[in-house]
Design a protein around this motif. Structure first.
Motif, PDB file in Angstrom:
ATOM      1  N   PHE A   1       0.827  -1.212   0.000  1.00  0.00           N
ATOM      2  CA  PHE A   1       0.000   0.000   0.000  1.00  0.00           C
ATOM      3  C   PHE A   1       0.860   1.261   0.000  1.00  0.00           C
ATOM      4  CE2 PHE A   1      -3.420  -2.895   1.489  1.00  0.00           C
ATOM      5  CZ  PHE A   1      -4.245  -2.681   0.407  1.00  0.00           C
ATOM      6  N   PHE A   2       1.915   1.249   0.788  1.00  0.00           N
ATOM      7  CA  PHE A   2       2.770   2.430   0.784  1.00  0.00           C
ATOM      8  C   PHE A   2       3.400   2.630  -0.598  1.00  0.00           C
ATOM      9  CE2 PHE A   2       6.818   4.637   1.212  1.00  0.00           C
ATOM     10  CZ  PHE A   2       6.345   5.834   1.715  1.00  0.00           C
ATOM     11  N   SER A   3       3.837   1.525  -1.212  1.00  0.00           N
ATOM     12  CA  SER A   3       4.470   1.619  -2.534  1.00  0.00           C
ATOM     13  C   SER A   3       3.507   2.197  -3.559  1.00  0.00           C
ATOM     14  CB  SER A   3       4.940   0.244  -3.004  1.00  0.00           C
ATOM     15  OG  SER A   3       5.905  -0.258  -2.125  1.00  0.00           O
ATOM     16  N   LEU A   4       2.249   1.752  -3.489  1.00  0.00           N
ATOM     17  CA  LEU A   4       1.262   2.272  -4.438  1.00  0.00           C
ATOM     18  C   LEU A   4       1.045   3.770  -4.220  1.00  0.00           C
ATOM     19  CD1 LEU A   4      -1.506  -0.426  -4.796  1.00  0.00           C
ATOM     20  CD2 LEU A   4      -0.043   0.532  -6.567  1.00  0.00           C
ATOM     21  N   PHE A   5       0.946   4.152  -2.944  1.00  0.00           N
ATOM     22  CA  PHE A   5       0.774   5.567  -2.637  1.00  0.00           C
ATOM     23  C   PHE A   5       1.980   6.365  -3.148  1.00  0.00           C
ATOM     24  CE2 PHE A   5       2.055   8.909   0.383  1.00  0.00           C
ATOM     25  CZ  PHE A   5       1.106   9.850   0.040  1.00  0.00           C
ATOM     26  N   PHE A   6       3.165   5.844  -2.904  1.00  0.00           N
ATOM     27  CA  PHE A   6       4.406   6.494  -3.335  1.00  0.00           C
ATOM     28  C   PHE A   6       4.406   6.679  -4.853  1.00  0.00           C
ATOM     29  CE2 PHE A   6       8.878   6.084  -4.729  1.00  0.00           C
ATOM     30  CZ  PHE A   6       9.455   7.109  -4.009  1.00  0.00           C
ATOM     31  N   TYR A   7       4.015   5.620  -5.559  1.00  0.00           N
ATOM     32  CA  TYR A   7       4.016   5.705  -7.018  1.00  0.00           C
ATOM     33  C   TYR A   7       2.931   6.673  -7.504  1.00  0.00           C
ATOM     34  CZ  TYR A   7       4.543   4.597 -11.878  1.00  0.00           C
ATOM     35  OH  TYR A   7       4.767   4.715 -13.222  1.00  0.00           O
TER      36      TYR A   7
ATOM     37  N   SER B   1       1.542 -16.415  -5.983  1.00  0.00           N
ATOM     38  CA  SER B   1       0.985 -15.326  -5.197  1.00  0.00           C
ATOM     39  C   SER B   1       1.036 -13.998  -5.944  1.00  0.00           C
ATOM     40  CB  SER B   1       1.770 -15.225  -3.885  1.00  0.00           C
ATOM     41  OG  SER B   1       1.549 -13.997  -3.289  1.00  0.00           O
ATOM     42  N   LEU B   2      -0.148 -13.477  -6.259  1.00  0.00           N
ATOM     43  CA  LEU B   2      -0.213 -12.164  -6.902  1.00  0.00           C
ATOM     44  C   LEU B   2       0.272 -11.094  -5.918  1.00  0.00           C
ATOM     45  CD1 LEU B   2      -1.022 -10.419  -9.322  1.00  0.00           C
ATOM     46  CD2 LEU B   2      -3.340 -10.357  -8.446  1.00  0.00           C
ATOM     47  N   ARG B   3       0.060 -11.360  -4.627  1.00  0.00           N
ATOM     48  CA  ARG B   3       0.513 -10.445  -3.584  1.00  0.00           C
ATOM     49  C   ARG B   3       2.044 -10.284  -3.645  1.00  0.00           C
ATOM     50  NH1 ARG B   3       0.925 -12.882   2.276  1.00  0.00           N
ATOM     51  NH2 ARG B   3       2.764 -13.705   1.221  1.00  0.00           N
ATOM     52  N   ASP B   4       2.745 -11.423  -3.688  1.00  0.00           N
ATOM     53  CA  ASP B   4       4.212 -11.368  -3.717  1.00  0.00           C
ATOM     54  C   ASP B   4       4.719 -10.704  -4.997  1.00  0.00           C
ATOM     55  OD1 ASP B   4       3.885 -12.733  -1.429  1.00  0.00           O
ATOM     56  OD2 ASP B   4       4.959 -14.556  -2.031  1.00  0.00           O
ATOM     57  N   PHE B   5       4.076 -11.070  -6.116  1.00  0.00           N
ATOM     58  CA  PHE B   5       4.507 -10.489  -7.388  1.00  0.00           C
ATOM     59  C   PHE B   5       4.241  -8.979  -7.406  1.00  0.00           C
ATOM     60  CE2 PHE B   5       4.070  -9.541 -11.965  1.00  0.00           C
ATOM     61  CZ  PHE B   5       5.344  -9.918 -12.357  1.00  0.00           C
ATOM     62  N   SER B   6       3.126  -8.567  -6.810  1.00  0.00           N
ATOM     63  CA  SER B   6       2.809  -7.132  -6.745  1.00  0.00           C
ATOM     64  C   SER B   6       3.878  -6.388  -5.949  1.00  0.00           C
ATOM     65  CB  SER B   6       1.452  -6.884  -6.082  1.00  0.00           C
ATOM     66  OG  SER B   6       0.460  -7.520  -6.825  1.00  0.00           O
ATOM     67  N   LEU B   7       4.321  -6.984  -4.869  1.00  0.00           N
ATOM     68  CA  LEU B   7       5.363  -6.312  -4.092  1.00  0.00           C
ATOM     69  C   LEU B   7       6.636  -6.177  -4.931  1.00  0.00           C
ATOM     70  CD1 LEU B   7       6.312  -4.970  -1.535  1.00  0.00           C
ATOM     71  CD2 LEU B   7       6.931  -7.199  -0.610  1.00  0.00           C
ATOM     72  N   TYR B   8       6.959  -7.236  -5.679  1.00  0.00           N
ATOM     73  CA  TYR B   8       8.130  -7.174  -6.573  1.00  0.00           C
ATOM     74  C   TYR B   8       7.985  -6.006  -7.555  1.00  0.00           C
ATOM     75  CZ  TYR B   8      10.959  -8.419 -10.663  1.00  0.00           C
ATOM     76  OH  TYR B   8      11.820  -8.390 -11.724  1.00  0.00           O
ATOM     77  N   MET B   9       6.799  -5.860  -8.130  1.00  0.00           N
ATOM     78  CA  MET B   9       6.590  -4.823  -9.141  1.00  0.00           C
ATOM     79  C   MET B   9       6.449  -3.420  -8.535  1.00  0.00           C
ATOM     80  SD  MET B   9       6.617  -5.904 -12.271  1.00  0.00           S
ATOM     81  CE  MET B   9       5.631  -4.742 -13.212  1.00  0.00           C
ATOM     82  N   PHE B  10       5.770  -3.330  -7.383  1.00  0.00           N
ATOM     83  CA  PHE B  10       5.456  -1.997  -6.838  1.00  0.00           C
ATOM     84  C   PHE B  10       6.533  -1.441  -5.908  1.00  0.00           C
ATOM     85  CE2 PHE B  10       0.620  -3.281  -6.624  1.00  0.00           C
ATOM     86  CZ  PHE B  10       0.592  -3.357  -8.003  1.00  0.00           C
ATOM     87  N   PHE B  11       7.395  -2.280  -5.400  1.00  0.00           N
ATOM     88  CA  PHE B  11       8.280  -1.908  -4.277  1.00  0.00           C
ATOM     89  C   PHE B  11       8.843  -0.494  -4.452  1.00  0.00           C
ATOM     90  CE2 PHE B  11      12.233  -3.111  -1.627  1.00  0.00           C
ATOM     91  CZ  PHE B  11      11.628  -2.615  -0.499  1.00  0.00           C
ATOM     92  N   PHE B  12       8.493   0.391  -3.512  1.00  0.00           N
ATOM     93  CA  PHE B  12       8.794   1.811  -3.699  1.00  0.00           C
ATOM     94  C   PHE B  12      10.287   2.102  -3.747  1.00  0.00           C
ATOM     95  CE2 PHE B  12      10.346   3.225   0.435  1.00  0.00           C
ATOM     96  CZ  PHE B  12      10.002   2.155   1.234  1.00  0.00           C
ATOM     97  N   ALA B  13      11.103   1.233  -3.130  1.00  0.00           N
ATOM     98  CA  ALA B  13      12.536   1.528  -3.082  1.00  0.00           C
ATOM     99  C   ALA B  13      13.155   1.554  -4.477  1.00  0.00           C
ATOM    100  CB  ALA B  13      13.255   0.518  -2.195  1.00  0.00           C
ATOM    101  N   ASN B  14      12.668   0.721  -5.372  1.00  0.00           N
ATOM    102  CA  ASN B  14      13.324   0.699  -6.692  1.00  0.00           C
ATOM    103  C   ASN B  14      12.378   0.941  -7.861  1.00  0.00           C
ATOM    104  OD1 ASN B  14      12.066  -1.750  -6.617  1.00  0.00           O
ATOM    105  ND2 ASN B  14      13.811  -2.948  -7.296  1.00  0.00           N
ATOM    106  N   ILE B  15      11.181   1.477  -7.590  1.00  0.00           N
ATOM    107  CA  ILE B  15      10.255   1.622  -8.724  1.00  0.00           C
ATOM    108  C   ILE B  15      10.586   2.804  -9.629  1.00  0.00           C
ATOM    109  CG2 ILE B  15       8.438   2.990  -7.553  1.00  0.00           C
ATOM    110  CD1 ILE B  15       6.551   1.002  -9.250  1.00  0.00           C
ATOM    111  N   LEU B  16      11.140   3.867  -9.097  1.00  0.00           N
ATOM    112  CA  LEU B  16      11.312   5.061  -9.931  1.00  0.00           C
ATOM    113  C   LEU B  16      12.561   5.011 -10.801  1.00  0.00           C
ATOM    114  CD1 LEU B  16      10.217   7.984  -7.600  1.00  0.00           C
ATOM    115  CD2 LEU B  16       8.858   6.647  -9.172  1.00  0.00           C
ATOM    116  N   ALA B  17      13.647   4.466 -10.286  1.00  0.00           N
ATOM    117  CA  ALA B  17      14.881   4.469 -11.082  1.00  0.00           C
ATOM    118  C   ALA B  17      15.769   3.263 -10.757  1.00  0.00           C
ATOM    119  CB  ALA B  17      15.638   5.776 -10.860  1.00  0.00           C
TER     120      ALA B  17
END
Lengths: 77, 500
Positions: free
Chosen positions: B56-62, B168-184
């Motif tokens: 949720f934080f990652s989604l908000f961050f993005y 797990s779509l949950r685990d894959f979502s975290l891989y894709m959304f993870f705020f630490a490395n999503i922007l660059a």
């Protein structure tokens, strides 16, 4: 088990006198086996055994043991 | 009691504003991270809560950084998750191949649409093939990074590097959304990240020490050095190179090489450090790039997550395909791969020429390898320190040409920089420059010295920080934040790589 023949081809292609190659040895553990030399090793194997690899088969191979099994399966067909 | 708080303003903090992003290092970000760490601490044994709070934080961050375009991230996540399973489940090789090609086409299609449509329209206009108006397309921040992450997942399933797709779509979502490395980035691999999610995040004392060290380094490199020399020197020269002498243009080029390193590696340090605080280890991206002894060596040290991605998924298959051409095949494969590097950075002729330049360097280097080795042997230079230093200096300057083209807003600007350096050098201006730009000069010196510090020294500092009590670590971090706030000359600058 890695056959003497395969070992000899690899050492010869990479100009190595001796290197202990085991099933679980990976390319980047062998001195000189970098991304450029990789293709020379593959070509040397294809020539020596007179076999032909498909691109995907080689991409799937994770270590030299798997490479040996791939060669064996080619020789059986 | 709350009458003085403007709730509307407070609420605005959580709504997307194109002029107010949520970057690492901003005070609001630090505040939120602190809150998230508390949730993490309270839910120490509840893996589910930890994962969902990060999602949720990652989604908000993005969302805060890209607005409604976060829907595209959702789409990309669903498509790649389900296609991963379809590819794995398909029994017939033909169907497997078809699904694989389809999902790659969807990924690349989206990337090309968002990044290159207007560039292609502009080329068509220039060729007088029509008169097209540019379309109103906003570039979703980080799209090149998360698309490459997603693609590595489906490619790994197709070639078998990942033995089984995740259920797990949950685990894959975290891989894709993870705020630490999503922007660059770093462009992490699912094969390395998903097992960490499954096992549950772990944070050791060493991890915390390393995280504090990385965040401090990152803040200093990005927010102090890169932003300072960028705003106060590099930007000015590159805006109108013809107003400056050759020596200033050369210094600006050296400064830019350092700026982009500090900007991107500083950002990456923060990303790695923040991820570590939450128990995840991301892939490293840099390894003292300026000590590279060849351009190939440089690309093993710079933006490692991108170069290994291209090496694994583009170079190796191409090299296999062209293998009957022997060394020419490898040269062709490397040429195409680095043309890909140029394109990946974006739709501008400068990036294409930058890619072409790297391609040419690498192809020529493969083709002349034996010849150069023979010369070094003949001159008894092989293995000497002299040769190494010589190679480092030559490599650095070859890459500097690329850096100028990369930084310039157009090829014309880049040519102006080279023109000034080669025809209007005026070396004596250097001393005036040092007195006029003393803080910039000092920053450049500190930056380069820091870059050349060996990793063993970094490790020693890390061990010292690890051994400190938590409150001293927090104090250190707070001190660094104060330093950053003091030096920060203007608003926090976005990371250069956010544009890619």
């Amino acid at each position: 088990m890695i056959s003497e023949r395969l070992k000899k081809i690899i050492l010869n292609e990479l100009n190595l006198d001796e290197f202990d190659i085991k099933d679980e040895t990976t390319a980047n553990q062998v001195p000189g086996w970098d991304s450029f030399n990789h293709i020379n090793v593959i070509l040397a194997i294809e020539k020596d055994y007179n076999i032909h690899f498909k691109g995907l088969e080689i991409l799937k191979v994770k270590n030299i043991g798997e490479l040996q099994r791939l060669i064996d399966s080619k020789l059986q067909n | 009691m709350f009458s003085s708080i403007d709730f509307n303003k407070f609420w605005q903090l959580f709504v997307y504003d194109p002029n107010d992003h949520l970057y690492f290092g901003s005070s609001f970000f630090l505040f939120l991270i602190f809150g998230l760490l508390i949730i993490y601490r309270l839910a120490a044994k509840k893996k589910n809560i930890k994962i969902y709070s990060l999602i949720f934080f990652s989604l908000f961050f993005y969302y805060k950084n890209s607005g409604y375009l976060f829907l595209l991230l959702f789409f990309s996540t669903f498509i790649n998750f389900y296609f991963g399973r379809f590819i794995y489940d398909a029994k017939k090789p033909g169907l497997k191949r078809f699904l694989f090609i389809l999902v790659i086409a969807i990924n690349l299609g989206l990337l090309v649409y968002f990044k290159y449509t207007n560039f292609f329209l502009q080329i068509l206009n220039e060729l007088h093939a029509g008169n097209f108006q540019p379309l109103d397309i906003l570039l979703p921040v980080g799209i090149s990074f998360y698309t490459f992450k997603a693609m590595s997942y489906v490619i790994d399933i197709y070639i078998g590097t990942i033995e089984k797709p995740t259920k797990s779509l949950r685990d894959f979502s975290l891989y894709m959304f993870f705020f630490a490395n999503i922007l660059a980035g770093p462009i992490d691999r699912a094969a390395a990240f998903l097992p960490q999610v499954q096992e549950g995040p772990k944070v050791s004392k060493e991890d915390i020490g390393r995280a504090i060290f990385l965040i401090m380094c990152g803040l200093f490199k990005k927010n102090v050095i890169a932003d300072y020399i960028g705003l106060n020197f590099v930007d000015r020269v590159f805006q109108v190179p013809l107003r400056f002498t050759g020596v200033e243009n050369l210094l600006a080029s050296y400064a830019y090489a350092l700026q982009i390193y500090c900007d991107f590696s500083g950002y990456t340090d923060m990303a790695l450090g923040i991820a570590l605080l939450f128990g995840y280890k991301l892939m490293d991206n840099f390894n003292i790039p300026f000590i590279a002894t060849s351009v190939a060596d440089y690309w093993r040290r710079w933006h490692i997550s991108l170069s290994t991605w291209l090496l694994d998924y583009l170079f190796k298959p191409l090299q296999m395909k062209f293998r009957s051409w022997r060394v020419w095949g490898s040269a062709a494969a490397i040429f195409l791969t680095f043309l890909g590097v140029g394109f990946w950075h974006g739709a501008n002729w400068t990036f294409i020429v930058f890619g072409l330049l790297q391609s040419t360097y690498l192809a020529v280097s493969i083709l002349t390898l034996k010849f150069r080795k023979a010369i070094y042997d003949k001159l008894h230079l092989t293995g000497t320190k002299f040769l190494k230093v010589f190679q480092i200096i030559i490599t650095f300057h070859l890459l500097l040409i690329g850096a100028v083209i990369f930084r310039a807003d157009s090829l014309k600007t880049a040519m102006n920089v080279f023109h000034q350096i080669f025809t209007y050098f005026h070396g004596v201006v250097f001393f005036q420059w040092v007195t006029g730009y003393t803080p910039v000069f000092v920053m450049i010196l500190i930056g380069y010295v820091m870059h050349f510090i060996p990793k063993s020294f970094d490790n020693r500092i890390q061990r010292t920080i690890t051994a400190m009590p938590v409150y001293v670590q927090a104090l250190l971090l707070a001190l660094m934040i104060i330093v950053v706030v003091q030096v920060e000359s203007a608003q926090l600058q976005p990371v250069i790589y956010f544009n890619f």
